[in-house]
Design a protein around this motif. Structure first.
Motif, PDB file in Angstrom:
ATOM      1  N   LEU A 201       0.888  -1.169   0.000  1.00  0.00           N
ATOM      2  CA  LEU A 201       0.000   0.000   0.000  1.00  0.00           C
ATOM      3  C   LEU A 201       0.907   1.195   0.000  1.00  0.00           C
ATOM      4  O   LEU A 201       1.715   1.344   0.895  1.00  0.00           O
ATOM      5  CB  LEU A 201      -0.811   0.059   1.300  1.00  0.00           C
ATOM      6  CG  LEU A 201      -1.566  -1.184   1.718  1.00  0.00           C
ATOM      7  CD1 LEU A 201      -2.055  -1.007   3.146  1.00  0.00           C
ATOM      8  CD2 LEU A 201      -2.723  -1.409   0.786  1.00  0.00           C
ATOM      9  N   HIS A 202       0.803   2.055  -0.984  1.00  0.00           N
ATOM     10  CA  HIS A 202       1.670   3.204  -0.885  1.00  0.00           C
ATOM     11  C   HIS A 202       0.876   4.410  -0.439  1.00  0.00           C
ATOM     12  O   HIS A 202      -0.326   4.490  -0.629  1.00  0.00           O
ATOM     13  CB  HIS A 202       2.435   3.471  -2.170  1.00  0.00           C
ATOM     14  CG  HIS A 202       1.575   3.472  -3.391  1.00  0.00           C
ATOM     15  ND1 HIS A 202       1.134   2.322  -3.994  1.00  0.00           N
ATOM     16  CD2 HIS A 202       1.082   4.484  -4.128  1.00  0.00           C
ATOM     17  CE1 HIS A 202       0.413   2.632  -5.043  1.00  0.00           C
ATOM     18  NE2 HIS A 202       0.362   3.934  -5.153  1.00  0.00           N
ATOM     19  N   ASN A 203       1.559   5.311   0.141  1.00  0.00           N
ATOM     20  CA  ASN A 203       0.943   6.537   0.631  1.00  0.00           C
ATOM     21  C   ASN A 203       0.697   7.450  -0.561  1.00  0.00           C
ATOM     22  O   ASN A 203       1.606   8.063  -1.081  1.00  0.00           O
ATOM     23  CB  ASN A 203       1.866   7.196   1.655  1.00  0.00           C
ATOM     24  CG  ASN A 203       1.264   8.462   2.207  1.00  0.00           C
ATOM     25  OD1 ASN A 203       0.220   8.930   1.743  1.00  0.00           O
ATOM     26  ND2 ASN A 203       1.910   9.024   3.205  1.00  0.00           N
ATOM     27  N   GLN A 204      -0.574   7.494  -0.984  1.00  0.00           N
ATOM     28  CA  GLN A 204      -0.893   8.232  -2.207  1.00  0.00           C
ATOM     29  C   GLN A 204      -0.591   9.706  -2.099  1.00  0.00           C
ATOM     30  O   GLN A 204      -0.505  10.405  -3.078  1.00  0.00           O
ATOM     31  CB  GLN A 204      -2.370   8.072  -2.553  1.00  0.00           C
ATOM     32  CG  GLN A 204      -2.628   6.959  -3.515  1.00  0.00           C
ATOM     33  CD  GLN A 204      -2.355   5.626  -2.908  1.00  0.00           C
ATOM     34  OE1 GLN A 204      -2.668   5.391  -1.755  1.00  0.00           O
ATOM     35  NE2 GLN A 204      -1.783   4.748  -3.668  1.00  0.00           N
ATOM     36  N   GLN A 205      -0.479  10.177  -0.884  1.00  0.00           N
ATOM     37  CA  GLN A 205      -0.223  11.602  -0.731  1.00  0.00           C
ATOM     38  C   GLN A 205       1.206  11.942  -1.096  1.00  0.00           C
ATOM     39  O   GLN A 205       1.539  13.075  -1.363  1.00  0.00           O
ATOM     40  CB  GLN A 205      -0.529  12.043   0.707  1.00  0.00           C
ATOM     41  CG  GLN A 205      -1.990  11.887   1.048  1.00  0.00           C
ATOM     42  CD  GLN A 205      -2.895  12.701   0.130  1.00  0.00           C
ATOM     43  OE1 GLN A 205      -2.539  13.788  -0.269  1.00  0.00           O
ATOM     44  NE2 GLN A 205      -4.046  12.172  -0.204  1.00  0.00           N
ATOM     45  N   CYS A 261     -10.297  -5.506   5.193  1.00  0.00           N
ATOM     46  CA  CYS A 261      -9.657  -4.567   4.255  1.00  0.00           C
ATOM     47  C   CYS A 261     -10.504  -3.321   4.041  1.00  0.00           C
ATOM     48  O   CYS A 261      -9.981  -2.217   3.948  1.00  0.00           O
ATOM     49  CB  CYS A 261      -9.444  -5.222   2.896  1.00  0.00           C
ATOM     50  SG  CYS A 261      -8.271  -6.575   2.949  1.00  0.00           S
ATOM     51  N   VAL A 391      -1.544  -5.493   8.398  1.00  0.00           N
ATOM     52  CA  VAL A 391      -0.765  -4.454   7.724  1.00  0.00           C
ATOM     53  C   VAL A 391       0.440  -4.045   8.569  1.00  0.00           C
ATOM     54  O   VAL A 391       0.288  -3.707   9.751  1.00  0.00           O
ATOM     55  CB  VAL A 391      -1.650  -3.206   7.459  1.00  0.00           C
ATOM     56  CG1 VAL A 391      -0.865  -2.135   6.710  1.00  0.00           C
ATOM     57  CG2 VAL A 391      -2.872  -3.621   6.657  1.00  0.00           C
TER      58      VAL A 391
END
Lengths: 423, 423
Positions: A201-205, A261, A391
């Motif tokens: 999961l990448h930090n979209q910010q 999720c 996670v």
């Protein structure tokens, strides 16, 4: 309590920290690194340049501007970072330390192994990336904050060293520091799908997502330890499928978060704390944090606000008749700070802090429901979820579906060796 | 504050509740329904029978047992439910009320329209299903709890009527009740993808998932109202795409939950409360609840535990020197109950309770950060999320991505008319 089907257990050996020091020749007074590896952040400017196929600079500038990106800002932060990086390299080479600089793409086990010490240049994310590939306490890693205006740097050296790196290097080589062993959470999964590859999961910010696990090989990965936990949780009747056990090849430096999720789904699970009685729980998720992580996600979940403290003071006043001024902002502020301070504990603590978030109470109440937050040395969690995940440090998501058991605990062997410089 | 691009606003007209009564000829003393519609839960037994293609009973029993299902329990609950249903039908027909029974598959607008009153037979889920297709306050709906041992029935008549339905019907026809107008949240979405169809999240723990929205036609659906809100939120620069506005064809009876779809992601959004200043927020989600929903999800998020109250008493003791015994369980219990009671408010209240869950504090702190929970008549929320959703009553999920604005407010015209029987 009740044993489930037994797993073969081989104990590798427990070392205390000073034995580790001796074994690794890492006494502070004698620490004399010859080779340093610098893991440097791949800046957003470099990322965009690479992404656009190394087109001429003027063309890159034009395209970025069209997209609404601030080209000048990108350059500014890139050069700030590079300047910091060059200063570190110089400071180390001036001390005759053979220094190698790599980005994430070349940060591999062999170059880490060759080095005596790893430095990360960037923010907390770069440090987490650096720590991902060091799964034992024998390789010191130090984080330098290359952009203190943008990154808080909880995991890094204090911001003042970002503009005075020479001093940091000198203190290190003069033995004017102590080792800090940041304890991490080991995760053992027992169930059917425990070798399914995780999802990053990448930090979209982050416009330049900090992929920390991208280059890892998941095909046969387990933690290199022969010590295998066994679960004490009672099996539901009728379970006949073959189970596997796997110690995950990642260690949680901040926290482990277990939940369905989808954020709108309630999570069902069973827990046992420090070998205590197993109990069912229904909540929006379970957060298990280290001391390092106790100022992070778990803090945001558990902290109280002045608003709540004020309401509580009112309620107390009604129940006791005592003179409590809930409108006294200064008092409310001090009480709030004091009660929130209790949430924070040291990174070398061998216990984890678990939080059952938004528990759905049932009647009669289990003991755990009265205390949804506490410290533990060992947790066992069985998923009764439909489509859940476990996670790690907000970045890597492992499937954790109905029937799977996760054992979480802390081992000295898994600690991350880092540095606190003397004042 | 600042207007965004104006939308055409046509006001349909506001009615107060007694005007609605007059218009709908629904004074309690004169309420004389001729036609009743009963929406009955499709029991799990029926579901399994249908699923297995109506095979002979002995075969069905065998297959269910092989799967580990408790066939006898299924039958028991089915007959319990059917028994209750028959009693209601009899009680109504004995009063010369033309009574029709449908399951969810035949619960359509035309049969609802024909009836003078709707009864639901089942649990809270069946009541929510019944309410989904009544988007105005002119059709009374009453929920009967057909299995009080399994369902709490917050939305239904008190459990005692489940075994004394004749009395409930008699009170209704004798005018020994009052109307309860459960206020609901209207959602207006403004953005690019506002007509994308929603996804139904079902509660996996229900072996017979309570699909509430399954049969609805989403192709051109908006709420049948010409009153359109306009947003006051400041647009980020550079936004040039065409926007649409849509009043969603569902009303939230319990709550609206806004967050990134993935539970491990932090959500970024901007908010304005009652037309106040717009502020940015980073948190694990935003929950906006009606009075009806104030004992539900929002309660679980906000309630304090004796553990926290005890810690707070300690902190207060240190700061004030007052004699506060945090080990006095009875006192701690009373204070906990008192402070949690503040979270609950009535279903007819025209305000919503918003909760910014697990707020990530920034410095300097906005006013909203000090008060992450409060009441409001109107909320505007702009998504700055990557992949978020707006979830209605934990069942229906609408996309809510970066740039989309949601306006949440309460209108009398959207209330659900139900009944509170006199004691």
């Amino acid at each position: 309590m009740y044993s489930s089907r037994a797993l073969r257990v081989v104990r590798w050996g427990r070392h205390t920290c000073h034995c580790l020091d001796a074994a690794a020749q890492l006494h502070t007074k004698q620490f004399a690194p010859k080779k340093a590896l610098i893991l440097t952040k791949f800046s957003r400017y470099e990322f965009e340049k690479k992404r656009h196929g190394n087109i001429p600079e003027a063309e890159l500038e034009k395209r970025l501007k069209e997209r609404g990106s601030d080209y000048n800002m990108l350059l500014y932060h890139h050069y700030l970072h590079k300047g910091c990086e060059n200063t570190v390299v110089q400071a180390l080479r001036n001390q005759n330390i053979d220094t190698k600089v790599v980005t994430r793409f070349d940060y591999k086990s062999d170059v880490i192994e060759e080095s005596d010490i790893v430095f990360t240049m960037g923010g907390d994310g770069t440090f987490l990336l650096g720590a991902t590939r060091i799964l034992h306490p024998n390789k010191p890693i130090v984080g330098i904050n290359s952009d203190p205006t943008r990154s808080e740097g909880h995991l890094l050296l204090p911001k003042r060293y970002s503009v005075n790196i020479k001093e940091a290097v000198q203190r290190l080589l003069a033995g004017k520091f102590r080792w800090l062993f940041r304890k991490r959470i080991r995760m053992t999964l027992i169930g059917q799908d425990v070798y399914k590859p995780p999802v990053e999961l990448h930090n979209q910010q982050l416009l330049n997502p900090e992929y920390r696990y991208l280059d890892m090989d998941w095909s046969n990965a387990s933690l290199p330890t022969s010590y295998m936990e066994s679960s004490t949780m009672v099996e539901p009747r009728g379970i006949t499928y073959a189970k596997q056990a796997r110690v995950l090849p990642v260690l949680a430096l901040n926290e482990v978060f277990i939940a369905e999720c989808l954020s709108a789904r309630v999570s069902y699970y069973e827990m046992s704390i420090d070998g205590g009685p197993q109990f069912k729980q229904k909540s929006s998720g379970l957060c298990v944090s280290t001391g390092t992580g106790s100022t992070s996600w778990t803090y945001n979940i558990n902290k109280l606000t002045p608003q709540v403290v004020s309401q509580l003071m009112n309620a107390l006043k009604h129940e006791t008749g005592l003179e409590l001024d809930s409108k006294d902002e200064a008092l409310v502020g001090r009480v709030t700070d004091r009660v929130n301070q209790v949430l924070i504990f040291g990174p070398e603590e061998n216990r984890m802090c678990y939080t059952i978030r938004d528990p759905v109470m049932s009647a009669p109440r289990s003991a755990a429901e009265k205390r949804p937050r506490g410290l533990a040395r060992r947790l066992e969690v069985r998923s009764r979820c439909f489509d859940a995940n476990l996670v790690v440090d907000g970045g890597l998501s492992f499937p954790f579906n109905d029937g799977t058991v996760a054992i979480l605990d802390i081992h000295d062997d898994d600690a991350l060796r880092t540095v606190v410089l003397d004042d």
